[in-house]
Design an enzyme around this catalytic site. Structure first.
Site, PDB file in Angstrom:
ATOM      1  N   ASP A  75       0.839  -1.197   0.000  1.00 45.75           N
ATOM      2  CA  ASP A  75       0.000   0.000   0.000  1.00 45.75           C
ATOM      3  C   ASP A  75       0.881   1.257   0.000  1.00 45.75           C
ATOM      4  OD1 ASP A  75      -2.798   1.031   0.412  1.00 45.75           O
ATOM      5  OD2 ASP A  75      -1.856   1.935   2.174  1.00 45.75           O
ATOM      6  N   GLU A  84       1.616  -0.557  -4.962  1.00 39.68           N
ATOM      7  CA  GLU A  84       0.674   0.489  -5.371  1.00 39.68           C
ATOM      8  C   GLU A  84       1.505   1.758  -5.516  1.00 39.68           C
ATOM      9  OE1 GLU A  84      -3.218   2.993  -3.869  1.00 39.68           O
ATOM     10  OE2 GLU A  84      -1.584   2.527  -2.533  1.00 39.68           O
TER      11      GLU A  84
HETATM   12  C1  GLC Z   1      -4.329   2.989  -0.709  1.00 40.43           C
HETATM   13  C2  GLC Z   1      -5.536   2.117  -0.512  1.00 40.43           C
HETATM   14  C3  GLC Z   1      -6.665   2.975  -0.036  1.00 40.43           C
HETATM   15  C4  GLC Z   1      -6.269   3.624   1.274  1.00 40.43           C
HETATM   16  C5  GLC Z   1      -4.960   4.380   1.148  1.00 40.43           C
HETATM   17  C6  GLC Z   1      -4.387   4.714   2.479  1.00 40.43           C
HETATM   18  O1  GLC Z   1      -4.488   3.909  -1.719  1.00 40.43           O
HETATM   19  O2  GLC Z   1      -5.828   1.418  -1.680  1.00 40.43           O
HETATM   20  O3  GLC Z   1      -7.863   2.259   0.111  1.00 40.43           O
HETATM   21  O4  GLC Z   1      -7.267   4.504   1.688  1.00 40.43           O
HETATM   22  O5  GLC Z   1      -3.987   3.606   0.488  1.00 40.43           O
HETATM   23  O6  GLC Z   1      -3.916   3.567   3.122  1.00 40.43           O
END
Ligand code: GLC
Length: 530
Positions: free
Chosen positions: A213, A268
């Site tokens: 994440d 991500e």
């Molecule tokens: C990422 C997740 C999202 C979350 C954010 C903070 O973007 O996919 O759902 O709110 O991180 O952790």
């Protein structure tokens, strides 16, 4: 022959744990619920599952606020349930990826609680990012340490409550997301050791990989300079994609490789350029990164083609496979995004079916989001009081937030909770009554359903997989269409509203019946090419 790693061409199914299936009857999904529904995923034909966070959490951001990285939240089950789930997933021939949240913890995490109780300059505070504020315009006023915004609205800093004894020391702490999500200080070796240990904890329990994440966010510029009008996500700006982050992934890669060759990590990573993305995919770093551009593209053949070209070009020098996404727990469901601008009913469903063929015929791996196989739309009319996404609250309701794609899955029956929870239990978000014909049960035996379409397309992809080269060749495409070939497979997508002539080949699968050799509008076909 070199062995192809399992993730390279995998179809991965994202499970938003809270909304998948509720076995214990508290209105929220759980690990036992997932175990009880693995048959659906096997029949669907995916290769792997990605679970969103199920760790102990106050759920201020749906679990992306972790209070204990080594335990399961009681709402979602126990560690024993997790072990049983891993065993069952593997017994079904599937792989399991779990989410890891290294950028921030929950404000209920013991480390943050210790930090709040300790004075400025203490080792407890050094695990997070605390800074003094700046003097405000008027005497006695104080402003946040800099101008960084939180991704959910408002400033990225919250002032520590001084308490009656002034023990808070008047500092502010950084949170790039909700104020309940304080950012870790990755310049502190203790944070590195902690996360390396957390990775091993889950690897030892048998997970096949991690979805990292906010992977680009861990390091912030030590000067904490203002953004001063720059985009907060600008690469190598003060907040995201700083060079130091790569050392972390090199170390994590060694840990993954220390298990066996089969454990992977996907980041991500939001960046503003392909060169930057490629840095994360160096051979000693991450195996994959999410490439979100398809999800951001409008329904347009030329936009799709540009995105596909750019995505493939971005990863080509790294040797990694591209990844493709249409929807996730953070975005408006693509079925709804694909509504016809002139409101022609049914177009969104036709387009969603066609988009699946596009997604599944591209080289690399495809990440599906739960419910897209049922053709679920975004739920846009949730009552304000039901909404839970912090984005809704932080923007004072200006932005609806992400609850509309997180409504629990309908499994069976005629009324809420549609088999999501045991009968009589109210799910954590209300489910639209018009979902009755969209349950898994209702669709499973209907050959014309979206579910049957997903099963058919996934089964065919699996059958063809071994014969498909890793690249694609664009074919002559009439205006508004996208035609390309991968060895024996040709994919033809017509984004326009009018029929067009099909490319040559024998039709294998079409999203609506063909008119002779014409491909109707908002339709796609797979053809076998000699
Ligand atoms: C990422 C997740 C999202 C979350 C954010 C903070 O973007 O996919 O759902 O709110 O991180 O952790």
């Amino acid at each position: 022959m070199t062995r192809i790693p399992w993730w390279r061409n995998a179809v991965v199914y994202e499970i938003y744990v809270r909304s998948f299936a509720d076995a214990d009857g508290d209105g929220e999904g759980d690990l036992q619920g997932i175990r009880s529904r693995l048959g659906h995923l096997r029949d669907l034909g995916v290769d792997a599952l990605w679970l969103t966070p199920f760790y102990r959490s106050p759920l201020a951001d749906g679990g992306y606020d972790v209070a204990d990285y080594r335990d399961v939240d009681p709402r979602f089950g126990t560690l024993d349930d997790f072990d049983a789930l891993v065993a069952d997933v593997h017994a079904h021939g599937l792989r399991l990826i779990v989410d890891i949240v290294p950028n921030h913890s929950s404000d209920r995490h013991p480390w943050f609680q210790e930090a709040l109780a300790a004075p400025p300059g203490s080792p407890e505070r050094a695990r997070y990012i605390f800074r003094p504020g700046r003097p405000g315009e008027r005497p006695g006023e104080e402003e946040p340490p800099n101008d960084w915004p939180s991704a959910f609205g408002g400033p990225a800093w919250t002032r520590v409550d001084d308490g009656a004894d002034g023990a808070g020391g008047g500092e502010w702490y950084l949170h790039l997301y909700a104020r309940e999500q304080p950012d870790f200080n990755w310049r502190n070796p203790e944070v590195h050791r902690e996360f390396e240990d957390i990775l091993r904890f889950w690897l030892d329990r048998g997970v096949d990989g991690f979805r990292i994440d906010v992977a680009a966010g861990l390091f912030k510029d030590e000067s904490f300079c203002d953004l001063a009008g720059r985009d907060r996500r600008v690469s190598n700006g003060p907040i995201y994609s700083r060079p130091e982050v790569h050392e972390v992934y090199r170390r994590w890669r060694q840990i993954l490789d220390g298990y066996d060759g089969d454990r992977m990590a996907i980041g991500e990573v939001w960046t503003d350029g392909p060169e930057d993305l490629a840095l994360y995919l160096r051979p000693d770093e991450l195996h994959q990164v999410f490439q979100f551009d398809l999800q951001l593209a409008p329904w347009s053949a030329s936009a799709f083609r540009d995105v596909i070209d750019a995505a493939m070009k971005a990863v080509a020098p790294t040797g990694a496979a591209p990844t493709w996404v249409l929807s996730s727990h953070d975005s408006i469901r693509h079925l709804t995004r694909y509504e016809h601008p002139a409101g022609i009913p049914g177009t969104e469903r036709a387009r969603a079916k066609a988009a699946l063929l596009l997604l599944l015929s591209l080289p690399g791996s495809a990440y599906l989001y739960q419910g897209e196989e049922l053709g679920l739309p975004e739920v846009t009319d949730l009552p304000d009081e039901a909404r839970q996404d912090p984005i809704f609250e932080r923007t004072g309701g200006e932005l609806a937030g992400r609850d509309g794609c997180r409504v629990p899955l309908p499994w069976s029956g005629e009324a809420e909770p549609f088999g999501f929870s045991p009968g009589g239990v109210r799910p954590w978000l209300p489910m639209p009554p018009e979902w009755a014909p969209m349950t898994v049960e209702a669709q499973a035996s209907d050959p014309s359903s979206m579910l049957s379409w997903y099963r058919e397309a996934l089964a065919l992809r699996r059958r063809l997989a071994d014969d498909l080269p890793e690249d694609l060749e664009w074919l002559d495409s009439p205006g508004g269409t996208l035609y390309f070939r991968r060895g024996p497979l040709t994919c033809a997508l017509n984004c326009g509203d009018n029929p067009v002539r099909l490319p040559s080949g024998t039709p294998l699968l079409t999203s609506i019946p063909l008119y002779g050799d014409l491909l109707p509008g908002n339709t796609a076909a797979w053809l076998r090419t000699p």
